[in-house]
Design an enzyme around this catalytic site. Sequence first.
Site, PDB file in Angstrom:
ATOM      1  N   ASP A  33     -48.726 -28.121   5.442  1.00 21.31           N
ATOM      2  CA  ASP A  33     -49.899 -27.423   5.970  1.00 21.31           C
ATOM      3  C   ASP A  33     -50.626 -26.747   4.809  1.00 21.31           C
ATOM      4  O   ASP A  33     -50.141 -25.758   4.258  1.00 21.31           O
ATOM      5  CB  ASP A  33     -49.443 -26.380   6.999  1.00 21.31           C
ATOM      6  CG  ASP A  33     -50.576 -25.892   7.889  1.00 21.31           C
ATOM      7  OD1 ASP A  33     -51.726 -26.298   7.656  1.00 21.31           O
ATOM      8  OD2 ASP A  33     -50.307 -25.114   8.817  1.00 21.31           O
ATOM      9  N   ASP A  34     -51.767 -27.296   4.396  1.00 17.94           N
ATOM     10  CA  ASP A  34     -52.518 -26.800   3.246  1.00 17.94           C
ATOM     11  C   ASP A  34     -51.720 -26.982   1.948  1.00 17.94           C
ATOM     12  O   ASP A  34     -51.819 -26.177   1.020  1.00 17.94           O
ATOM     13  CB  ASP A  34     -52.885 -25.315   3.388  1.00 17.94           C
ATOM     14  CG  ASP A  34     -53.860 -25.056   4.520  1.00 17.94           C
ATOM     15  OD1 ASP A  34     -54.288 -26.021   5.174  1.00 17.94           O
ATOM     16  OD2 ASP A  34     -54.187 -23.876   4.755  1.00 17.94           O
ATOM     17  N   ARG A  76     -55.737 -33.297  11.013  1.00 18.23           N
ATOM     18  CA  ARG A  76     -54.586 -33.744  11.805  1.00 18.23           C
ATOM     19  C   ARG A  76     -55.018 -34.752  12.865  1.00 18.23           C
ATOM     20  O   ARG A  76     -54.318 -35.727  13.131  1.00 18.23           O
ATOM     21  CB  ARG A  76     -53.887 -32.537  12.434  1.00 18.23           C
ATOM     22  CG  ARG A  76     -53.184 -31.686  11.409  1.00 18.23           C
ATOM     23  CD  ARG A  76     -52.790 -30.308  11.912  1.00 18.23           C
ATOM     24  NE  ARG A  76     -52.273 -29.531  10.802  1.00 18.23           N
ATOM     25  CZ  ARG A  76     -50.996 -29.489  10.430  1.00 18.23           C
ATOM     26  NH1 ARG A  76     -50.088 -30.167  11.128  1.00 18.23           N
ATOM     27  NH2 ARG A  76     -50.613 -28.781   9.392  1.00 18.23           N
ATOM     28  N   LYS A 125     -46.354 -27.727  13.827  1.00 17.10           N
ATOM     29  CA  LYS A 125     -47.751 -27.441  14.111  1.00 17.10           C
ATOM     30  C   LYS A 125     -48.456 -28.677  14.646  1.00 17.10           C
ATOM     31  O   LYS A 125     -48.528 -29.703  13.977  1.00 17.10           O
ATOM     32  CB  LYS A 125     -48.444 -26.950  12.833  1.00 17.10           C
ATOM     33  CG  LYS A 125     -49.884 -26.500  13.045  1.00 17.10           C
ATOM     34  CD  LYS A 125     -50.442 -25.893  11.761  1.00 17.10           C
ATOM     35  CE  LYS A 125     -51.884 -25.459  11.923  1.00 17.10           C
ATOM     36  NZ  LYS A 125     -52.414 -24.828  10.691  1.00 17.10           N
ATOM     37  N   HIS A 127     -51.873 -28.448  16.739  1.00 20.41           N
ATOM     38  CA  HIS A 127     -53.224 -28.017  16.377  1.00 20.41           C
ATOM     39  C   HIS A 127     -54.303 -29.032  16.736  1.00 20.41           C
ATOM     40  O   HIS A 127     -55.382 -29.045  16.142  1.00 20.41           O
ATOM     41  CB  HIS A 127     -53.272 -27.700  14.874  1.00 20.41           C
ATOM     42  CG  HIS A 127     -54.218 -26.574  14.542  1.00 20.41           C
ATOM     43  ND1 HIS A 127     -54.865 -26.484  13.320  1.00 20.41           N
ATOM     44  CD2 HIS A 127     -54.620 -25.500  15.244  1.00 20.41           C
ATOM     45  CE1 HIS A 127     -55.614 -25.413  13.287  1.00 20.41           C
ATOM     46  NE2 HIS A 127     -55.484 -24.789  14.439  1.00 20.41           N
ATOM     47  N   HIS A 183     -49.055 -22.761   4.568  1.00 22.06           N
ATOM     48  CA  HIS A 183     -50.306 -22.167   5.050  1.00 22.06           C
ATOM     49  C   HIS A 183     -50.314 -20.661   4.820  1.00 22.06           C
ATOM     50  O   HIS A 183     -49.287 -20.005   4.909  1.00 22.06           O
ATOM     51  CB  HIS A 183     -50.453 -22.465   6.546  1.00 22.06           C
ATOM     52  CG  HIS A 183     -51.823 -22.231   7.100  1.00 22.06           C
ATOM     53  ND1 HIS A 183     -52.330 -20.964   7.335  1.00 22.06           N
ATOM     54  CD2 HIS A 183     -52.788 -23.096   7.490  1.00 22.06           C
ATOM     55  CE1 HIS A 183     -53.546 -21.063   7.835  1.00 22.06           C
ATOM     56  NE2 HIS A 183     -53.861 -22.348   7.935  1.00 22.06           N
ATOM     57  N   ASP A 275     -52.254 -32.000   5.087  1.00 25.10           N
ATOM     58  CA  ASP A 275     -53.413 -32.229   5.949  1.00 25.10           C
ATOM     59  C   ASP A 275     -54.737 -32.065   5.213  1.00 25.10           C
ATOM     60  O   ASP A 275     -55.703 -32.774   5.480  1.00 25.10           O
ATOM     61  CB  ASP A 275     -53.374 -31.307   7.179  1.00 25.10           C
ATOM     62  CG  ASP A 275     -53.243 -29.829   6.833  1.00 25.10           C
ATOM     63  OD1 ASP A 275     -53.016 -29.501   5.652  1.00 25.10           O
ATOM     64  OD2 ASP A 275     -53.344 -28.993   7.752  1.00 25.10           O
ATOM     65  N   ASN A 276     -54.796 -31.117   4.270  1.00 22.22           N
ATOM     66  CA  ASN A 276     -56.054 -30.873   3.551  1.00 22.22           C
ATOM     67  C   ASN A 276     -55.749 -30.123   2.271  1.00 22.22           C
ATOM     68  O   ASN A 276     -54.583 -29.895   1.932  1.00 22.22           O
ATOM     69  CB  ASN A 276     -57.049 -30.089   4.418  1.00 22.22           C
ATOM     70  CG  ASN A 276     -56.437 -28.905   5.136  1.00 22.22           C
ATOM     71  OD1 ASN A 276     -56.299 -28.915   6.356  1.00 22.22           O
ATOM     72  ND2 ASN A 276     -56.040 -27.883   4.394  1.00 22.22           N
ATOM     73  N   ARG A 284     -59.475 -26.091   0.338  1.00 23.71           N
ATOM     74  CA  ARG A 284     -59.693 -26.331   1.769  1.00 23.71           C
ATOM     75  C   ARG A 284     -61.109 -25.934   2.187  1.00 23.71           C
ATOM     76  O   ARG A 284     -61.632 -24.931   1.766  1.00 23.71           O
ATOM     77  CB  ARG A 284     -58.668 -25.528   2.584  1.00 23.71           C
ATOM     78  CG  ARG A 284     -58.689 -25.833   4.079  1.00 23.71           C
ATOM     79  CD  ARG A 284     -57.780 -24.874   4.820  1.00 23.71           C
ATOM     80  NE  ARG A 284     -58.270 -23.511   4.717  1.00 23.71           N
ATOM     81  CZ  ARG A 284     -57.525 -22.422   4.982  1.00 23.71           C
ATOM     82  NH1 ARG A 284     -56.258 -22.552   5.321  1.00 23.71           N
ATOM     83  NH2 ARG A 284     -58.050 -21.214   4.882  1.00 23.71           N
TER      84      ARG A 284
END
Length: 504
Positions: A33-34, A76, A125, A127, A183, A275-276, A284
């Site tokens: 996540d991030d 996602r 997660k 989302h 994250h 994801d990013n 991000r």
Amino acid sequence: MPTRASCLPESGPPEYHAHLGVIPTRVSGLPADDGGFESGAYNNSAITTPHLDALAHRSLIFRNAFTSVSSCSPSRASLLTGLPQHQQGMYGLHQDVHHFNSFDKVRSLPLLLSRAGVHTGIIGKKHVGPEAVYPFDFAYTEENSSVLQVGRNITRMKLLVRKFLKSQDHRPFFLYVAFHDPHRCGHSQPQYGAFCEKFGNGESGMGHIPDWTPQTYDPQDVQVPYFIPDTPAARADLAAQYTTIGRMDQGIGLVLQELQGAGVLNDTLVIFTSDNGVPFPSGRTNLYWPGTAEPLLVSSPKHPRRWGQVSEAYVSLLDLTPTILDWFSIPYPSYTIFGSKTVQLTGRSLLPALESEPPWTTVFGSQSLHEVTMSYPMRSVYHQNFHLVHNLNFKMPFPVDQDFYVSPTFQDLLNRTRAGQPTGWYKDLHHYYYRERWELYDRGQDPHETQNLAADPRYAQLLEVLKTQLAKWQWETHDPWVCAPDGVLEEKLSPQCQPLHNEL
């Protein structure tokens, strides 16, 4: 990550279908996540990530992998559909006041797999929504649990993986273990630190994660990427991030250990990515390299030939849905969402890359929002060393999200800028907020993307080629923003892009 210009057929490449029958039918996806390139596998020697490094030894390591959108829910949703955000409808964040959802008729990866008899599970997660578009047979997410417990408590996650594997029958499976690390949590749970690096560390009030041995880092020892200010505040921020990456790394080791204990690891395609981009300046929510470049490890037990090798091929997170469908020998979907426009995947299966290096050189990006207040649509194309970004709302200042705003790095950057002090940054806030409509960079000569070549007459022909390439992909993927900002899309007229005469 961005995708490719040509549409694929309804079924995967026939040469791979010919021998997919002997490939064991299990897949485990491990998105961070991030997350970024903070691992030994990507040559960061300042951080200890033994489990990711071990996975890399059994993987093809992609050096030019990109997300198609630098925002949590849209990315996602794109990963799980193979469609860019402007095509599947998840324009921004899914939760709370933002409330974005994919279109009801989108056929997601878990939906397609379930219909084909694959047992699906998600831990961590999620989302994304709605539930009817993203159904999982086995689900422990923020929708029915604490996201801290199912996304950061690696002992809890280990036990849930074990529970999923024990629930298995004769069916093949797809298990999506979505870590919430690394994250930021300074906006949502500040008591646990900027990155929730204190959560579960055994200190008073922090709880205890039995399987986690916390690793702390001296801010002086971290590697500061070029796009992050080299200041004490940013270094402390990175040190906290490293601690949560260490927790995720140990969690990945636990997941792989559970697969090994169940006797299925050597039959399972394992994919690690993020994801990013990382939650730092230019990261991000941006379509610059720090916002879109992603780690990607693909470990196939049946393709040991390229284990430990590095691929220079340009690939996209939009390629993961066709890759997984191809692995299970499931035809690619072809359907309609609105009217008679046929939706087809524009990504490609990565399985051929596990055999030999492919000549892939182009990926695309598409961002519209993040938080509901952050409308700043951008489209982009990477082609070989060149990167073109189209900022549609270029007359407006670039927006900043709540989570990043309260971060120690950004607050320090604001304070230094107001005080007229050196920022230790490669940009200044004025140029970060106010951007040209077209940005063209030669990353071979200018890897930090600081010299915009869009107005340089020597690059005029290349600029037009890349604009044409990008527009073609936008039309193929039914982008509602394809005529913006100087035209309006009128599908019943010819041409469909009608001019606004708005002085742009």
